[in-house]
Every structure is written in structure tokens, then in C-alpha cells.
Write an enzyme that holds these catalytic residues in place. Structure first.
Site, PDB file in Angstrom:
ATOM      1  N   HIS A 167      -3.328   0.239  51.210  1.00 19.26           N
ATOM      2  CA  HIS A 167      -2.709  -1.100  51.180  1.00 19.26           C
ATOM      3  C   HIS A 167      -1.967  -1.434  52.474  1.00 19.26           C
ATOM      4  O   HIS A 167      -1.574  -2.581  52.677  1.00 19.26           O
ATOM      5  CB  HIS A 167      -1.735  -1.220  50.000  1.00 19.26           C
ATOM      6  N   ASP A 203     -10.669   3.325  44.942  1.00 17.33           N
ATOM      7  CA  ASP A 203      -9.396   3.178  44.221  1.00 17.33           C
ATOM      8  C   ASP A 203      -9.476   1.937  43.306  1.00 17.33           C
ATOM      9  O   ASP A 203     -10.197   0.985  43.616  1.00 17.33           O
ATOM     10  CB  ASP A 203      -8.272   3.013  45.250  1.00 17.33           C
TER      11      ASP A 203
HETATM   12  C1  SP5 Z   1      -2.338   3.234  46.250  1.00 17.51           C
HETATM   13  C2  SP5 Z   1      -2.201   2.439  44.982  1.00 17.51           C
HETATM   14  O1  SP5 Z   1      -2.903   2.707  44.014  1.00 17.51           O
HETATM   15  N1  SP5 Z   1      -1.258   1.480  44.939  1.00 17.51           N
HETATM   16  C3  SP5 Z   1      -1.062   0.689  43.790  1.00 17.51           C
HETATM   17  C4  SP5 Z   1       0.142  -0.168  43.872  1.00 17.51           C
HETATM   18  C5  SP5 Z   1       0.378  -0.922  42.594  1.00 17.51           C
HETATM   19  N2  SP5 Z   1       1.676  -1.465  42.541  1.00 17.51           N
HETATM   20  C6  SP5 Z   1       1.977  -2.375  41.479  1.00 17.51           C
HETATM   21  C7  SP5 Z   1       1.846  -1.725  40.148  1.00 17.51           C
HETATM   22  C8  SP5 Z   1       2.744  -2.307  39.113  1.00 17.51           C
HETATM   23  C9  SP5 Z   1       2.492  -1.624  37.814  1.00 17.51           C
HETATM   24  N3  SP5 Z   1       3.649  -1.529  37.020  1.00 17.51           N
HETATM   25  C10 SP5 Z   1       3.368  -1.150  35.680  1.00 17.51           C
HETATM   26  C11 SP5 Z   1       4.616  -0.902  34.929  1.00 17.51           C
HETATM   27  C12 SP5 Z   1       4.279  -0.482  33.542  1.00 17.51           C
HETATM   28  N4  SP5 Z   1       5.454  -0.212  32.806  1.00 17.51           N
HETATM   29 ZN    ZN Z   2      -4.683   2.141  43.358  1.00 19.28          ZN
END
Ligand code: SP5
Ligand code: ZN
Length: 354
Positions: A167, A203
């Protein structure tokens, strides 16, 4: 195949990330990498070696793809965070203000909170005291794996590193990523003599940073299979109509799939990606290996099962290319190790008897 891991990865461990108005525990943990190392001890795939965290030419290699002012920002970020307020030592650094389109991106703000916003795109990627040391050694790990494959020492190598990278763009962090390890590995393969290099990003999340870095280049084909950005993170890039620009037109392929996609449909996208890589005439391959496509992943929405990852490794080996795997996402604790090593095992088996 050779496996190298980032010996400094544990220096980066965020505490909390912002999610829908509250701070939640970080998903991107030290334990993720440790699960893979444990599984690699249980099932021997190849030699496992600590990567050199500071190889010759590292800073020049970083500056080939990342903006110098961004690298300076990262290097000093923790000290600047403490300088902003000494009591910040108890808290991770997270941005909370960003320049919208039309606002100034060219003037470097003196205020550190503003600088964090200038160089990021989410509030889910905390910076801690050891983040720079960990990210720099992680980039070294990916570049080192590429150099070993370039020199013909191995047909395949796996850079087991965190924080992840796909990212991160030339001048921004986000999505748990600071330096784009997969892009740096691809550039190292180019520098090692491969005229055309492909990056295959499997991914769950679109590899927006890698796409952006190579978007106007025809020597690196970027292919990403991911959750449809209309509903899935990182939301603002990764649509099928993004094909590259300028000299890079036709050299980016996005294969977005709906949340809930199972292995049969995912596998068809993989075959389409590998066909594009073969038509491109790639001489070397980087696989941005996230295993957050797993059915049990806590933050993702595809339905791959553990046994499917072996098939993925076999299909990648069948492309017949020198291959550098770079660890990206994957968050379902112990299965992260099993699924990652399943890919490597499938790849190794098929590489030995094509
Ligand atoms: C490298 C990679 O896989 N990065 C992913 C970044 C995702 N970030 C946002 C994810 C938010 C998910 N939160 C879920 C909370 C559930 N309680
Ligand atoms: Zn990811």
C-alpha cells in the site's frame, strides 16, 4: 528455495489503529511473522536465514522508488512526534488531518501532525519508535531476496518480512505499509538484468502503492487480484479500467472480485493474471504474497481454504520464472503460517518436477 526473514521486524508493533471512530487493537502484529517462521521449522521448504538488514546500496535503492523528503520524514518521525509533545512517548503516532485535492502538497508543514497527513492516506498505520528501523530492514530483506534470485543462486526466494509494503507509494504510508517491499524487489530484479519484470499481487487488498509506483512504466507489469474497491479497502484505487498511463499504458491489470468470492472464481482470475504475465514476456516475477484471502481472515472477504494455497503455489511455479515471494497481509493468526507455507510448498514441488 531460500527463505530470508527480517531480523528487526519486531521493532515495529503498533498498539492501536483507527477504525470507524474508535481505536482498535492493531491487526498487523509481530505474531503473524512468528507463525510463518514456526511453520517453516515444522515443514522444511528450504534454508531459513536472517536477512542482512543493511546491505550495500540500500539507501540508494530506497531513493530510486521513494521520494527523498518522504524517506527523511520516516527516518525522523518518532523523534518529531516526541518533540511535538513529550507525553507522546506513551502513544503511537497516527495522522488526523490530510490535504484535500486542491490544497497545497508542495509546502512541507512545520507541524509534525500535518506532515504525517501529507505523507499518508489512512489513520490505521501507527508509527512507533522502531518503525523506521523495522521498515528499512524489511526493505533490505526484499531487495536481498531479489538479488539472490537475480544472481541465479536460487530459482525462488521468499522474503518473510513485516511491516508489509504494497500500500506504500513513492511518498505515502498507509494500510500498515511504509516502504514498498514488493516494488523494491521488482526494481532489484530489473537492476539485476531482467528487462521485463512482473509483479503479481495476490493480497486481498489492491496493491495501490505498487500500481502507483510503476503506473507510467512499460518495463514492470503490475497485476493485482483483490476485493472490489467499490466496497473494499483501499477504496480509492484498484478498478478494472486502470490500465496504466503514458508509456505504461497497457502495463497495469486489475482483477477486482466481489466480497465472498470462492477459490474456483479466484483461480480463474489467477489464470488470467498469469496469462497476461506470459504475454508480457516477463523474465522475472515478484509475488506480493498476502494470505488475507483466507476464509477465516478477520478483516477480509474471500473464501480460500488452506489446501487451496498449495494449488496457488503450483500455478505460480508453472509460469517457469525466477520468482521472489514477498510477504504482505494475512491476519488469521496460526493459519497465516500454514497458508503461506502451503504456497511455498506447492511452488517448490512444481519447480522440482515441472
Ligand atoms: C497489507 C494489508 O493487508 N493491509 C490492509 C490494511 C487494511 N486496513 C483497514 C482494515 C480495517 C479493518 N478493520 C476491521 C475491524 C474489525 N473489528
Ligand atoms: Zn491485505
Amino acid at each position: 528455495m531460500l527463505i530470508t526473514y527480517n531480523p528487526h521486524h519486531h521493532l515495529h508493533q503498533g498498539r492501536q489503529e483507527m477504525f470507524r471512530g474508535r481505536l482498535v487493537d492493531c491487526h498487523e502484529t509481530v505474531a503473524r511473522l512468528d507463525h510463518v517462521l514456526t511453520e517453516l521449522q515444522r515443514r522444511v521448504i528450504g534454508e531459513v536465514r536472517a536477512a542482512d538488514p543493511d546491505p550495500a546500496g540500500l539507501d540508494d535503492a530506497l531513493a530510486r522508488l521513494h521520494a527523498p523528503r518522504y524517506l527523511r520524514f520516516l527516518e525522523r518521525a518518532w523523534d518529531d512526534w516526541i518533540a511535538l509533545d513529550p507525553s507522546n512517548v506513551e502513544r503511537d503516532a497516527l495522522p488526523s488531518v490530510w490535504p484535500a485535492p486542491g490544497m497545497r502538497h508542495d509546502v512541507l508543514p512545520e507541524n509534525f501532525a500535518a506532515r504525517m497527513g501529507l505523507f499518508s492516506f489512512d489513520a490505521g498505520t501507527p508509527i512507533v519508535q522502531g518503525s523506521w528501523a523495522a521498515a528499512r530492514a524489511g526493505a533490505a530483506c526484499a531487495i536481498g531476496a531479489a538479488r539472490i534470485v537475480s544472481s541465479g543462486g536460487e530459482r525462488g526466494a521468499f522474503a518473510l518480512t513485516r511491516p508489509p509494503g504494497h500500500h506504500a507509494g513513492a511518498d505515502f504510508f498507509g494500510g500498515y505499509c511504509f516502504l514498498n517491499n514488493s516494488a523494491l524487489a521488482a526494481q532489484a530484479l530489473r537492476d539485476g538484468g531482467a528487462a521485463r519484470v512482473a509483479v503479481l499481487d495476490v493480497d486481498y487488498h489492491h496493491g495501490n502503492g505498487t500500481q502507483a509506483i510503476f503506473y507510467e512504466r512499460s518495463d514492470v507489469l503490475t497485476v493485482s487480484i483483490h476485493g472490489d474497491p467499490r466496497t473494499e479497502y483501499p477504496f480509492f484505487l484498484g478498478h478494472a479500467d486502470e490500465r496504466g498511463a503514458g508509456a505504461g499504458t497497457g502495463f497495469n491489470l486489475n482483477l477486482p472480485l466481489p466480497r465472498g468470492t470462492d477459490f474456483a472464481r479466484w483461480r480463474a482470475a489467477l489464470d488470467a493474471g498469469l496469462t497476461a504475465i506470459a504475454s508480457f514476456g516477463a523474465q522475472a516475477l515478484v509475488v506480493a504474497l498476502g494470505v488475507d484471502t483466507f476464509e477465516g481472515d478477520p478483516i477480509s472477504g474471500f473464501k480460500l481454504r488452506s489446501a487451496d494455497y498449495d494449488t496457488v503455489g503450483e500455478a505460480i511455479a508453472a509460469a517457469g520464472l525466477p520468482t521472489v515471494f514477498v510477504f504482505e497481509g494475512g491476519y488469521a493468526v496460526a493459519e497465516v503460517g500454514i497458508n503461506t507455507v502451503n504456497v511455498l510448498e506447492g511452488f517448490s514441488r512444481r519447480s522440482r518436477s515441472p
